[in-house]
Design an enzyme around this catalytic site. Structure first.
Site, PDB file in Angstrom:
ATOM      1  N   ASP A   4      15.506  20.258   8.032  1.00  0.00           N
ATOM      2  CA  ASP A   4      14.726  21.475   7.846  1.00  0.00           C
ATOM      3  C   ASP A   4      15.457  22.458   6.949  1.00  0.00           C
ATOM      4  OD1 ASP A   4      12.823  20.449   9.450  1.00  0.00           O
ATOM      5  OD2 ASP A   4      13.427  21.544  11.244  1.00  0.00           O
ATOM      6  N   GLU A  41      14.412 -20.317  -2.870  1.00  0.00           N
ATOM      7  CA  GLU A  41      14.150 -19.823  -4.227  1.00  0.00           C
ATOM      8  C   GLU A  41      12.944 -18.893  -4.295  1.00  0.00           C
ATOM      9  OE1 GLU A  41      17.284 -20.265  -5.749  1.00  0.00           O
ATOM     10  OE2 GLU A  41      15.827 -19.778  -7.301  1.00  0.00           O
ATOM     11  N   PRO A  46      12.569 -10.098  -5.334  1.00  0.00           N
ATOM     12  CA  PRO A  46      13.325  -9.511  -6.443  1.00  0.00           C
ATOM     13  C   PRO A  46      12.402  -9.100  -7.602  1.00  0.00           C
ATOM     14  CG  PRO A  46      14.211 -11.683  -5.838  1.00  0.00           C
ATOM     15  CD  PRO A  46      12.946 -11.487  -5.066  1.00  0.00           C
ATOM     16  N   ARG A  91      12.779   6.872  10.228  1.00  0.00           N
ATOM     17  CA  ARG A  91      13.449   8.174  10.295  1.00  0.00           C
ATOM     18  C   ARG A  91      12.548   9.322   9.819  1.00  0.00           C
ATOM     19  NH1 ARG A  91      18.264   9.045   8.799  1.00  0.00           N
ATOM     20  NH2 ARG A  91      17.848  10.866   7.559  1.00  0.00           N
TER      21      ARG A  91
HETATM   22  C1  9D3 Z   1      17.655 -17.377 -10.039  1.00  0.00           C
HETATM   23  C2  9D3 Z   1      16.556 -16.424  -9.912  1.00  0.00           C
HETATM   24  N1  9D3 Z   1      16.633 -15.582  -8.701  1.00  0.00           N
HETATM   25  C3  9D3 Z   1      15.632 -14.493  -8.828  1.00  0.00           C
HETATM   26  C4  9D3 Z   1      16.275 -13.222  -9.225  1.00  0.00           C
HETATM   27  C5  9D3 Z   1      16.358 -16.381  -7.516  1.00  0.00           C
HETATM   28  C6  9D3 Z   1      16.323 -15.652  -6.235  1.00  0.00           C
HETATM   29  C7  9D3 Z   1      17.315 -14.728  -5.895  1.00  0.00           C
HETATM   30  C8  9D3 Z   1      17.286 -14.094  -4.642  1.00  0.00           C
HETATM   31  C9  9D3 Z   1      15.321 -15.907  -5.343  1.00  0.00           C
HETATM   32  C10 9D3 Z   1      15.289 -15.277  -4.103  1.00  0.00           C
HETATM   33  C11 9D3 Z   1      16.298 -14.397  -3.764  1.00  0.00           C
HETATM   34  C12 9D3 Z   1      16.291 -13.750  -2.438  1.00  0.00           C
HETATM   35  N2  9D3 Z   1      16.082 -12.299  -2.554  1.00  0.00           N
HETATM   36  C13 9D3 Z   1      15.115 -11.684  -1.917  1.00  0.00           C
HETATM   37  O1  9D3 Z   1      14.360 -12.303  -1.196  1.00  0.00           O
HETATM   38  C14 9D3 Z   1      14.924 -10.268  -2.141  1.00  0.00           C
HETATM   39  C15 9D3 Z   1      15.652  -9.315  -2.907  1.00  0.00           C
HETATM   40  C16 9D3 Z   1      16.826  -9.431  -3.724  1.00  0.00           C
HETATM   41  O2  9D3 Z   1      17.445 -10.495  -3.889  1.00  0.00           O
HETATM   42  N3  9D3 Z   1      17.263  -8.317  -4.361  1.00  0.00           N
HETATM   43  C17 9D3 Z   1      16.673  -7.103  -4.225  1.00  0.00           C
HETATM   44  N4  9D3 Z   1      15.584  -6.952  -3.492  1.00  0.00           N
HETATM   45  C18 9D3 Z   1      15.103  -8.050  -2.837  1.00  0.00           C
HETATM   46  S1  9D3 Z   1      13.737  -8.043  -1.880  1.00  0.00           S
HETATM   47  C19 9D3 Z   1      13.853  -9.654  -1.541  1.00  0.00           C
END
Ligand code: 9D3
Length: 253
Positions: free
Chosen positions: A169, A116, A89, A154
């Site tokens: 195209d 987490e 994230p 793709r």
């Molecule tokens: C409470 C804080 N959170 C961070 C924003 C904790 C958290 C949320 C979601 C920790 C890991 C996750 C799992 N998400 C992903 O691994 C992830 C993700 C996403 O949640 N949103 C958008 N893109 C991605 S890419 C990987």
């Protein structure tokens, strides 16, 4: 092209290797998929892949070593060292230019986090890029990894069927980065709603002009950032600018 995915849930990836455009391209050998489960790189009886965070707090953190061993095993199956992208994230938002770079590099290693997060020392030792899908919370990196592979596959020559390729195209708007114009198919009258007369006119130039204006108007309203990008890239014609100027003027009153 080859993708290697490090994931605790390898079974999820049948969704890309077995279905649709990406599934057909896989069957035809246009791309390869390696799946690496960090659990297979543990050495304790419980096959532990996570532990509690130092400093306390909620949730669990993925152990560095099973992730590092999985990435090293993946690298060893590739012709040359690949970039290692952590789905996170906190990463840079994925876009079409990144999809094209992946194709140009012959794919990469995608690491999917769960819980987490992952131990920072793994990131420092092994990860070259961190990538996000956007500002919403998912349960892990698997769906983002599948989205990335779909976007890249793709773009491979031969991945799309004839109908899809012809569409790419001929449909210049896709390349200008504008939003698509609305689509209609049969019936001509759906519960009292008709089809825009331009699309029924049979007049190809008129249809193209209508679609272009719909694209411009929709992009102007919903994604002015994309319109500015297209303008900077020199992708808007004199006629486009004239139409946009009229939209701006009409909006004033
Ligand atoms: C409470 C804080 N959170 C961070 C924003 C904790 C958290 C949320 C979601 C920790 C890991 C996750 C799992 N998400 C992903 O691994 C992830 C993700 C996403 O949640 N949103 C958008 N893109 C991605 S890419 C990987």
């Amino acid at each position: 092209m080859r993708f290697d995915v490090v994931t605790l849930f390898p079974d999820m990836f049948g969704a890309v290797s077995g279905q649709g455009v990406t599934g057909r391209a896989f069957k035809h050998g246009l791309w390869e998929l390696g799946l690496w489960n960090p659990r297979d790189f543990t050495h304790d009886v419980h096959r532990t892949v996570d532990d509690r965070p130092y400093g306390g707090g909620p949730g669990m953190v993925m152990l560095a070593d099973p992730l590092e061993q999985a990435v090293l095993a993946a690298q060893s199956r590739r012709p040359r060292p690949a970039s290692v992208m952590l789905m996170s994230p906190a990463g840079k938002r994925f876009d079409q230019a990144m999809a094209q770079s992946l194709v140009d590099e012959g794919g990469s290693i995608l690491v999917c986090g769960r819980y987490e997060g992952v131990d920072q020392r793994f990131i420092e030792r092994c990860v070259t890029h961190e990538v996000s899908m956007g500002d919403f919370v998912l349960s892990g990196g698997e769906i983002p990894a599948m989205a990335i592979m779909d976007a890249a596959v793709r773009l491979l020559p031969g991945a799309l069927n004839d109908a899809d390729s012809a569409r790419q195209d001929s449909f210049n708007d896709a390349l200008t980065g504008l939003l698509d114009s609305p689509h209609y198919t049969r019936p001509e009258d759906y519960k009292g709603q008709g089809v825009p007369a331009e699309l029924l006119s049979g007049h190809h130039a008129k249809i193209a002009a209508w679609r272009r204006e719909q694209s411009l108007a929709l992009t102007w309203r919903r994604r002015p950032d994309l319109l500015e990008q297209a303008r900077r890239a020199g992708l808007l014609s004199k006629a486009d600018e004239k139409f946009l100027a009229r939209l701006e003027r009409d909006a004033e009153h």
